[in-house]
Design a protein around this motif. Sequence first.
Motif, PDB file in Angstrom:
ATOM      1  N   ARG A   1      17.073 137.976  -3.109  1.00 53.21           N
ATOM      2  CA  ARG A   1      18.407 138.403  -2.882  1.00 53.21           C
ATOM      3  C   ARG A   1      19.428 137.940  -4.002  1.00 53.21           C
ATOM      4  NH1 ARG A   1      16.659 139.466   1.792  1.00 53.21           N
ATOM      5  NH2 ARG A   1      17.752 139.577   3.992  1.00 53.21           N
TER       6      ARG A   1
ATOM      7  N   GLU B   1      22.134 136.516  -4.028  1.00 54.98           N
ATOM      8  CA  GLU B   1      22.664 135.389  -3.760  1.00 54.98           C
ATOM      9  C   GLU B   1      21.923 133.929  -4.100  1.00 54.98           C
ATOM     10  OE1 GLU B   1      22.966 137.782  -1.565  1.00 54.98           O
ATOM     11  OE2 GLU B   1      22.597 137.091   0.398  1.00 54.98           O
TER      12      GLU B   1
ATOM     13  N   PRO C   1      15.572 128.360   3.027  1.00 51.18           N
ATOM     14  CA  PRO C   1      14.779 128.460   4.312  1.00 51.18           C
ATOM     15  C   PRO C   1      15.510 129.445   5.084  1.00 51.18           C
ATOM     16  CG  PRO C   1      16.551 126.593   4.004  1.00 51.18           C
ATOM     17  CD  PRO C   1      16.669 127.377   2.964  1.00 51.18           C
ATOM     18  N   PRO C   2      14.816 129.746   6.027  1.00 48.10           N
ATOM     19  CA  PRO C   2      15.586 130.665   7.210  1.00 48.10           C
ATOM     20  C   PRO C   2      16.530 130.134   7.692  1.00 48.10           C
ATOM     21  CG  PRO C   2      13.554 129.588   8.084  1.00 48.10           C
ATOM     22  CD  PRO C   2      13.535 129.406   6.743  1.00 48.10           C
ATOM     23  N   TYR C   3      17.799 130.796   7.799  1.00 48.99           N
ATOM     24  CA  TYR C   3      18.881 129.987   8.547  1.00 48.99           C
ATOM     25  C   TYR C   3      19.717 130.893   9.306  1.00 48.99           C
ATOM     26  CZ  TYR C   3      20.932 132.264   4.283  1.00 48.99           C
ATOM     27  OH  TYR C   3      21.204 133.141   3.111  1.00 48.99           O
TER      28      TYR C   3
ATOM     29  N   HIS D   1      23.093 140.770  13.342  1.00 49.10           N
ATOM     30  CA  HIS D   1      22.649 141.125  11.890  1.00 49.10           C
ATOM     31  C   HIS D   1      21.218 141.333  11.827  1.00 49.10           C
ATOM     32  CE1 HIS D   1      22.688 140.379   7.556  1.00 49.10           C
ATOM     33  NE2 HIS D   1      21.483 139.737   7.735  1.00 49.10           N
TER      34      HIS D   1
ATOM     35  N   VAL E   1      16.983 144.228   7.196  1.00 44.97           N
ATOM     36  CA  VAL E   1      16.765 142.978   7.446  1.00 44.97           C
ATOM     37  C   VAL E   1      15.794 143.240   8.755  1.00 44.97           C
ATOM     38  CG1 VAL E   1      18.366 142.422   9.057  1.00 44.97           C
ATOM     39  CG2 VAL E   1      17.550 140.644   7.561  1.00 44.97           C
TER      40      VAL E   1
ATOM     41  N   GLU F   1      19.710 126.593   0.171  1.00 39.41           N
ATOM     42  CA  GLU F   1      20.554 127.980   0.526  1.00 39.41           C
ATOM     43  C   GLU F   1      20.865 127.768   1.794  1.00 39.41           C
ATOM     44  OE1 GLU F   1      19.538 131.796  -1.221  1.00 39.41           O
ATOM     45  OE2 GLU F   1      20.500 132.906   0.528  1.00 39.41           O
TER      46      GLU F   1
HETATM   47  N1  GLN Z   1      20.875 135.709   3.517  1.00 38.29           N
HETATM   48  C1  GLN Z   1      19.807 136.415   4.192  1.00 38.29           C
HETATM   49  C2  GLN Z   1      20.637 137.349   5.142  1.00 38.29           C
HETATM   50  O1  GLN Z   1      21.599 137.069   5.592  1.00 38.29           O
HETATM   51  C3  GLN Z   1      19.090 135.301   4.761  1.00 38.29           C
HETATM   52  C4  GLN Z   1      17.893 134.757   4.250  1.00 38.29           C
HETATM   53  C5  GLN Z   1      17.548 133.558   4.805  1.00 38.29           C
HETATM   54  O2  GLN Z   1      17.604 133.047   5.889  1.00 38.29           O
HETATM   55  N2  GLN Z   1      17.113 132.578   3.695  1.00 38.29           N
HETATM   56  O3  GLN Z   1      19.882 138.236   5.426  1.00 38.29           O
END
Ligand code: GLN
Length: 288
Positions: free
Chosen positions: A100, A102, A194-196, A203, A209, A247
């Motif tokens: 992405r 960002e 990482p996953p966050y 979403h 996604v 991130e």
């Molecule tokens: N930015 C992503 C989203 O909102 C999430 C990516 C991530 O979890 N690293 O879909």
Amino acid sequence: MNPASLGDALRAARSRLAQALGLDSGVATLEAQVLLGHILNRPRAYLLAHPEAALTDSDQSQFETLLARRERGEPIAYLTGLREFYGLEFLVTPDVLIPRPETELLVELALKLISPDSPIRILDLGTGSGAIGITLAKLRPLAQITAVDASLPALALALLNATRLGIPNIRFIESNWFSTLDESNRFELIVANPPYVAENDPHLTQGDVRFEPIMALTAGAEGRDAIRHIAHTSPHFLQPGGRLLFEHGYDQAVFSRDLLLSLGYADIACYPDLGGQPRVTCCKNHGL
Ligand code: GLN
């Protein structure tokens, strides 16, 4: 099949995509051009310059297949198998998160920390397609990158990306975060996307996604588990004074700062992405 001109096919595709996905007509046009350009192996400029060109039956049926998949919501990058990141072209599959814009901020900040003439060791946690680690390796040829991922298919793809881009200074290791790494090998810099996302974030049920690997997106009820683990464990793998750069979600800056402070990190700073959202936090290891 009736012979169709390129211009007619693009116009029809634009209105189908606009309707199916609720896209505005500019975005729908761009998506139609990307898909048809991919099939014809031609740049957008060719499509714009030759609206009268005829499409073969095979072109038309391939275009129809991709359009139907896009109408069902599959991301463009999975349909073309490609995504540009920091000026480099990466192969992407549903085994990896689509890089992405960002995340380019994270790369930009990491580059500021790496002097071009230093043989710095960098760890890229959860490398996925390899976008972060490979870009850093390319732009800092003296740096030595270790990129890890818990997913073997992701690692295979990342390795393919590194090979395709001719990057020698990166190695790939199967590891669930730090699980297979040896504490005697320390790094000057650890980077991670990482996953966050929170597990029940609405979403996740919308848009592109939905097709991405869930393990790359979610981390516990509040989306904080991976960040917590990385922050807790990084000091064991960082040189004294080494940096951690990761991130996080737009609403996780304060959580991240408090967590890092409680773990004794110094020089904690959070940077906004192009959308103005706090997105990447950087900190310095106190030294263990
Ligand atoms: N930015 C992503 C989203 O909102 C999430 C990516 C991530 O979890 N690293 O879909």
